[in-house]
Scaffold this motif. Structure first.
Motif, mmCIF file in Angstrom:
data_model
loop_
_atom_site.group_PDB
_atom_site.id
_atom_site.type_symbol
_atom_site.label_atom_id
_atom_site.label_comp_id
_atom_site.label_asym_id
_atom_site.label_seq_id
_atom_site.Cartn_x
_atom_site.Cartn_y
_atom_site.Cartn_z
ATOM 1 N N ASP A 70 0.814 -1.220 0.000
ATOM 2 C CA ASP A 70 0.000 0.000 0.000
ATOM 3 C C ASP A 70 0.846 1.267 0.000
ATOM 4 O O ASP A 70 0.313 2.366 -0.059
ATOM 5 C CB ASP A 70 -0.990 0.006 1.166
ATOM 6 N N GLN A 71 2.163 1.123 0.030
ATOM 7 C CA GLN A 71 3.081 2.255 -0.056
ATOM 8 C C GLN A 71 3.896 2.229 -1.349
ATOM 9 O O GLN A 71 4.862 2.968 -1.491
ATOM 10 C CB GLN A 71 4.018 2.261 1.155
ATOM 11 N N ASN A 72 3.502 1.378 -2.272
ATOM 12 C CA ASN A 72 4.215 1.236 -3.533
ATOM 13 C C ASN A 72 3.472 2.024 -4.620
ATOM 14 O O ASN A 72 2.353 1.675 -4.988
ATOM 15 C CB ASN A 72 4.308 -0.244 -3.919
ATOM 16 N N PRO A 73 4.063 3.119 -5.125
ATOM 17 C CA PRO A 73 3.362 3.954 -6.101
ATOM 18 C C PRO A 73 2.975 3.228 -7.387
ATOM 19 O O PRO A 73 2.064 3.671 -8.093
ATOM 20 C CB PRO A 73 4.338 5.091 -6.393
ATOM 21 N N PHE A 74 3.629 2.126 -7.684
ATOM 22 C CA PHE A 74 3.299 1.375 -8.895
ATOM 23 C C PHE A 74 2.087 0.461 -8.693
ATOM 24 O O PHE A 74 1.613 -0.143 -9.647
ATOM 25 C CB PHE A 74 4.499 0.552 -9.358
ATOM 26 N N LEU A 75 1.597 0.379 -7.452
ATOM 27 C CA LEU A 75 0.491 -0.529 -7.155
ATOM 28 C C LEU A 75 -0.789 0.150 -6.690
ATOM 29 O O LEU A 75 -1.845 -0.475 -6.695
ATOM 30 C CB LEU A 75 0.921 -1.538 -6.067
ATOM 31 N N VAL A 76 -0.712 1.397 -6.269
ATOM 32 C CA VAL A 76 -1.885 2.038 -5.671
ATOM 33 C C VAL A 76 -2.434 3.153 -6.566
ATOM 34 O O VAL A 76 -1.709 3.762 -7.348
ATOM 35 C CB VAL A 76 -1.575 2.599 -4.265
ATOM 36 N N THR A 77 -3.700 3.423 -6.409
ATOM 37 C CA THR A 77 -4.368 4.459 -7.189
ATOM 38 C C THR A 77 -3.910 5.849 -6.778
ATOM 39 O O THR A 77 -3.673 6.708 -7.633
ATOM 40 C CB THR A 77 -5.900 4.341 -7.006
ATOM 41 N N GLU A 78 -3.788 6.083 -5.501
ATOM 42 C CA GLU A 78 -3.404 7.406 -5.003
ATOM 43 C C GLU A 78 -1.901 7.480 -4.737
ATOM 44 O O GLU A 78 -1.448 7.860 -3.660
ATOM 45 C CB GLU A 78 -4.231 7.756 -3.772
ATOM 46 N N TRP A 79 -1.134 7.138 -5.742
ATOM 47 C CA TRP A 79 0.324 7.079 -5.658
ATOM 48 C C TRP A 79 0.924 8.430 -5.280
ATOM 49 O O TRP A 79 1.955 8.492 -4.624
ATOM 50 C CB TRP A 79 0.904 6.594 -6.994
ATOM 51 N N HIS A 80 0.287 9.512 -5.674
ATOM 52 C CA HIS A 80 0.814 10.853 -5.442
ATOM 53 C C HIS A 80 0.788 11.251 -3.964
ATOM 54 O O HIS A 80 1.437 12.216 -3.578
ATOM 55 C CB HIS A 80 0.022 11.872 -6.276
ATOM 56 N N LEU A 81 0.062 10.493 -3.127
ATOM 57 C CA LEU A 81 0.005 10.788 -1.696
ATOM 58 C C LEU A 81 1.135 10.130 -0.910
ATOM 59 O O LEU A 81 1.313 10.411 0.274
ATOM 60 C CB LEU A 81 -1.350 10.340 -1.124
ATOM 61 N N ILE A 82 1.898 9.286 -1.548
ATOM 62 C CA ILE A 82 3.001 8.586 -0.879
ATOM 63 C C ILE A 82 4.222 9.497 -0.836
ATOM 64 O O ILE A 82 4.614 10.071 -1.851
ATOM 65 C CB ILE A 82 3.334 7.269 -1.616
ATOM 66 N N ASP A 83 4.835 9.614 0.327
ATOM 67 C CA ASP A 83 6.025 10.453 0.494
ATOM 68 C C ASP A 83 7.265 9.639 0.099
ATOM 69 O O ASP A 83 7.955 9.069 0.934
ATOM 70 C CB ASP A 83 6.140 10.949 1.931
ATOM 71 N N THR A 84 7.521 9.588 -1.200
ATOM 72 C CA THR A 84 8.624 8.765 -1.698
ATOM 73 C C THR A 84 9.990 9.338 -1.327
ATOM 74 O O THR A 84 10.954 8.587 -1.192
ATOM 75 C CB THR A 84 8.526 8.575 -3.217
#
Length: 103
Positions: A70-84
């Motif tokens: 759920d913290q992987n931007p390649f797997l979630v819809t709201e990838w832009h909310l993850i603090d990469t």
């Protein structure tokens, strides 16, 4: 790069959203973005796949950052909310690498 490796990207590299996710996943840094592409293509080749899929990028991100799905931007819809950037900094610290993101 995929075609040089004898793989197809099935149009993945032509999708603007994919590049936005890739740049975000790499904490807005060019080097890690290129590394993700190289590693994803390498993973596809090693698996005997003929196409590079987003799942290859998700696997590379997970291996590099050590994160939950759920913290992987390649797997979630709201990838832009993850603090990469924070995740990349933590991963680099854990790996003992210098932190190019914060100096």
């Amino acid at each position: 790069m995929a075609s040089v490796a004898g793989l197809s990207d099935n149009g993945l590299f032509e999708v603007d959203k994919f590049f936005m996710i890739l740049i975000h996943a790499s904490a807005d840094c060019f080097g890690p973005a290129i590394e993700f592409v190289i590693q994803a293509v390498s993973e596809a080749k090693a698996n005997g796949d003929t196409v590079v899929y987003p799942d290859h990028f998700a696997d590379v991100f997970e291996d590099r950052i050590d994160c939950a799905e759920d913290q992987n931007p390649f797997l979630v819809t709201e990838w832009h909310l993850i603090d990469t950037k924070k995740m990349m900094t933590r991963a680099r610290k854990e790996q003992g690498a210098p932190n190019r993101l914060t100096g």
